[in-house]
Design a protein around this motif. Sequence first.
Motif, PDB file in Angstrom:
ATOM      1  N   ARG A  99      18.013  11.496  10.727  1.00 17.85           N
ATOM      2  CA  ARG A  99      18.489  10.667  11.966  1.00 17.85           C
ATOM      3  C   ARG A  99      17.036  10.736  12.913  1.00 17.85           C
ATOM      4  NH1 ARG A  99      23.598  13.424  15.271  1.00 17.85           N
ATOM      5  NH2 ARG A  99      24.041  11.457  16.202  1.00 17.85           N
ATOM      6  N   SER A 100      16.280  11.390  13.408  1.00 19.75           N
ATOM      7  CA  SER A 100      15.312  11.421  14.130  1.00 19.75           C
ATOM      8  C   SER A 100      14.179  10.380  13.730  1.00 19.75           C
ATOM      9  CB  SER A 100      14.624  12.542  14.656  1.00 19.75           C
ATOM     10  OG  SER A 100      13.842  13.045  13.106  1.00 19.75           O
ATOM     11  N   TYR A 101      14.148  10.335  12.429  1.00 18.54           N
ATOM     12  CA  TYR A 101      13.047   9.339  11.416  1.00 18.54           C
ATOM     13  C   TYR A 101      13.698   8.126  12.023  1.00 18.54           C
ATOM     14  CZ  TYR A 101      10.204   8.082   7.678  1.00 18.54           C
ATOM     15  OH  TYR A 101       9.353   7.485   6.556  1.00 18.54           O
ATOM     16  N   ARG A 102      15.034   7.781  11.659  1.00 14.10           N
ATOM     17  CA  ARG A 102      15.443   6.466  11.993  1.00 14.10           C
ATOM     18  C   ARG A 102      15.321   6.166  13.294  1.00 14.10           C
ATOM     19  NH1 ARG A 102      20.233   6.983   9.204  1.00 14.10           N
ATOM     20  NH2 ARG A 102      21.021   8.044  10.916  1.00 14.10           N
ATOM     21  N   SER A 103      15.611   6.869  14.166  1.00 11.52           N
ATOM     22  CA  SER A 103      15.689   6.647  15.690  1.00 11.52           C
ATOM     23  C   SER A 103      14.338   6.409  16.231  1.00 11.52           C
ATOM     24  CB  SER A 103      16.615   7.829  16.595  1.00 11.52           C
ATOM     25  OG  SER A 103      15.852   8.847  16.524  1.00 11.52           O
ATOM     26  N   THR A 104      13.375   7.002  15.737  1.00 12.09           N
ATOM     27  CA  THR A 104      12.035   6.799  16.148  1.00 12.09           C
ATOM     28  C   THR A 104      11.492   5.510  15.678  1.00 12.09           C
ATOM     29  OG1 THR A 104      10.021   7.633  16.640  1.00 12.09           O
ATOM     30  CG2 THR A 104      10.826   7.870  14.347  1.00 12.09           C
ATOM     31  N   LEU A 105      12.013   5.019  14.394  1.00 10.44           N
ATOM     32  CA  LEU A 105      11.698   3.616  13.971  1.00 10.44           C
ATOM     33  C   LEU A 105      12.300   2.581  14.454  1.00 10.44           C
ATOM     34  CD1 LEU A 105      11.122   4.702  10.235  1.00 10.44           C
ATOM     35  CD2 LEU A 105       9.362   4.409  11.810  1.00 10.44           C
ATOM     36  N   ARG A 106      13.367   2.723  14.789  1.00  9.17           N
ATOM     37  CA  ARG A 106      14.564   1.989  15.749  1.00  9.17           C
ATOM     38  C   ARG A 106      13.730   1.684  17.171  1.00  9.17           C
ATOM     39  NH1 ARG A 106      19.557   4.180  16.055  1.00  9.17           N
ATOM     40  NH2 ARG A 106      19.767   3.550  14.040  1.00  9.17           N
ATOM     41  N   THR A 121      17.788   0.757   8.222  1.00 11.50           N
ATOM     42  CA  THR A 121      18.278   1.479   7.098  1.00 11.50           C
ATOM     43  C   THR A 121      17.197   2.200   6.505  1.00 11.50           C
ATOM     44  OG1 THR A 121      19.753  -0.423   6.673  1.00 11.50           O
ATOM     45  CG2 THR A 121      19.459   1.509   4.974  1.00 11.50           C
ATOM     46  N   VAL A 122      16.971   3.415   6.483  1.00  7.71           N
ATOM     47  CA  VAL A 122      16.005   4.215   5.862  1.00  7.71           C
ATOM     48  C   VAL A 122      16.456   4.949   4.653  1.00  7.71           C
ATOM     49  CG1 VAL A 122      14.536   6.203   6.357  1.00  7.71           C
ATOM     50  CG2 VAL A 122      15.484   4.713   8.250  1.00  7.71           C
ATOM     51  N   ASN A 123      15.411   4.667   3.694  1.00  8.87           N
ATOM     52  CA  ASN A 123      15.513   5.214   2.554  1.00  8.87           C
ATOM     53  C   ASN A 123      14.346   6.019   2.151  1.00  8.87           C
ATOM     54  OD1 ASN A 123      17.927   4.189   1.931  1.00  8.87           O
ATOM     55  ND2 ASN A 123      17.225   2.604   0.789  1.00  8.87           N
ATOM     56  N   ARG A 124      13.950   6.803   1.201  1.00  7.75           N
ATOM     57  CA  ARG A 124      13.054   7.569   1.068  1.00  7.75           C
ATOM     58  C   ARG A 124      11.651   6.611   0.505  1.00  7.75           C
ATOM     59  NH1 ARG A 124      12.243  12.467  -3.113  1.00  7.75           N
ATOM     60  NH2 ARG A 124      10.422  13.494  -2.092  1.00  7.75           N
ATOM     61  N   THR A 160       5.364   9.996   1.243  1.00  6.42           N
ATOM     62  CA  THR A 160       5.339   8.810   0.657  1.00  6.42           C
ATOM     63  C   THR A 160       5.825   7.745   1.622  1.00  6.42           C
ATOM     64  OG1 THR A 160       7.754   9.032   0.186  1.00  6.42           O
ATOM     65  CG2 THR A 160       6.480   9.922  -1.513  1.00  6.42           C
ATOM     66  N   ASP A 161       4.631   6.778   1.633  1.00  8.42           N
ATOM     67  CA  ASP A 161       4.663   5.687   2.687  1.00  8.42           C
ATOM     68  C   ASP A 161       6.131   4.493   2.075  1.00  8.42           C
ATOM     69  OD1 ASP A 161       2.911   6.639   4.230  1.00  8.42           O
ATOM     70  OD2 ASP A 161       1.320   5.849   3.153  1.00  8.42           O
ATOM     71  N   PRO A 162       6.767   4.518   2.638  1.00  5.31           N
ATOM     72  CA  PRO A 162       7.986   3.533   2.373  1.00  5.31           C
ATOM     73  C   PRO A 162       7.626   1.960   2.680  1.00  5.31           C
ATOM     74  CG  PRO A 162       8.509   4.644   4.542  1.00  5.31           C
ATOM     75  CD  PRO A 162       7.357   5.190   4.173  1.00  5.31           C
ATOM     76  N   ALA A 163       8.089   1.294   1.866  1.00  6.17           N
ATOM     77  CA  ALA A 163       7.889  -0.281   1.970  1.00  6.17           C
ATOM     78  C   ALA A 163       8.834  -0.739   3.200  1.00  6.17           C
ATOM     79  CB  ALA A 163       8.145  -1.040   0.921  1.00  6.17           C
ATOM     80  N   VAL A 164       8.184  -1.475   4.207  1.00  6.37           N
ATOM     81  CA  VAL A 164       8.997  -1.987   5.360  1.00  6.37           C
ATOM     82  C   VAL A 164       9.536  -3.453   5.030  1.00  6.37           C
ATOM     83  CG1 VAL A 164       8.739  -2.181   7.739  1.00  6.37           C
ATOM     84  CG2 VAL A 164       7.516  -0.619   6.819  1.00  6.37           C
ATOM     85  N   LYS A 165      10.601  -3.728   5.004  1.00  4.49           N
ATOM     86  CA  LYS A 165      11.339  -5.085   5.240  1.00  4.49           C
ATOM     87  C   LYS A 165      11.964  -5.260   6.464  1.00  4.49           C
ATOM     88  CE  LYS A 165      14.540  -7.309   2.173  1.00  4.49           C
ATOM     89  NZ  LYS A 165      15.575  -7.298   1.126  1.00  4.49           N
TER      90      LYS A 165
END
Length: 175
Positions: A99-106, A121-124, A160-165
Motif C-alpha cells: 500500500r505504501s509502495y503504491r501510494s508513494t509511486l502514485r 497497479t503494482v506487481n512485483r 527487483t526493479d519492476p518494469a514501468v508502463k
Amino acid sequence: MKRRPRRSTPAVLAALVLLAASVGAAVAAVQLILGQRPWIGYDSVAGWLHAQHWNDLVPAVAGGVAVLLGLILVLAAVLPGKLTVLPLRGQPESGASRRSYRSTLRAAASGVDGVSGTKLTVNRRKVSARVRTERISTDGLSEAVHAAISHRLAQIAPATDPAVKVKVKATRSTP
C-alpha cells in the motif's frame, strides 16, 4: 522480508460451517435431553439419508460440492498469495508494504505537471500507471511520468526493479 497474506477468509469460512454444524447438533442434543421434540430429528435425517442411493442426483451433487470446496480450501492453503510486504535492497529484513509502495509511486506520478489523476497497479515485476490529463497535447507527458516513477523507484530501491508502463488519457480531445 517476504511477508505473505494471512489465509483468514478460508479459515473463517471453514470455521463458520463447522460452527453451524456444531450448533445444530448441540441444539438437537439439548432438546433431546430436555425431552422436547428436536428441530432436526435424528430419525428423519437418518431415514432420508438411508433412502438415498449413490447413483442419485442429490448425493452426487453434494459430493461434488464437498470435493470442490475441499479443493478450494486446500489450494488456498498451499498456493502462495500476493506479497503484502515487498522486499527492498540492503538489509535482509527491510521491506515496504504494498500500500505504501503504491501510494508513494502514485504521488510521484501525480506530481508531474499536467497530470490530473493517476491510477497505479503494482506487481512485483511491473508498475502500470494510467494517467489522466486536462492537456490537449500529451506530447512528452508519458516520458515525464515514466521518469518520475523511475526516479522514485531508485529512491525506494526494491529488491527487483519492476518494469514501468505508462498510459496517458487526455480528457479533452484535439480540435
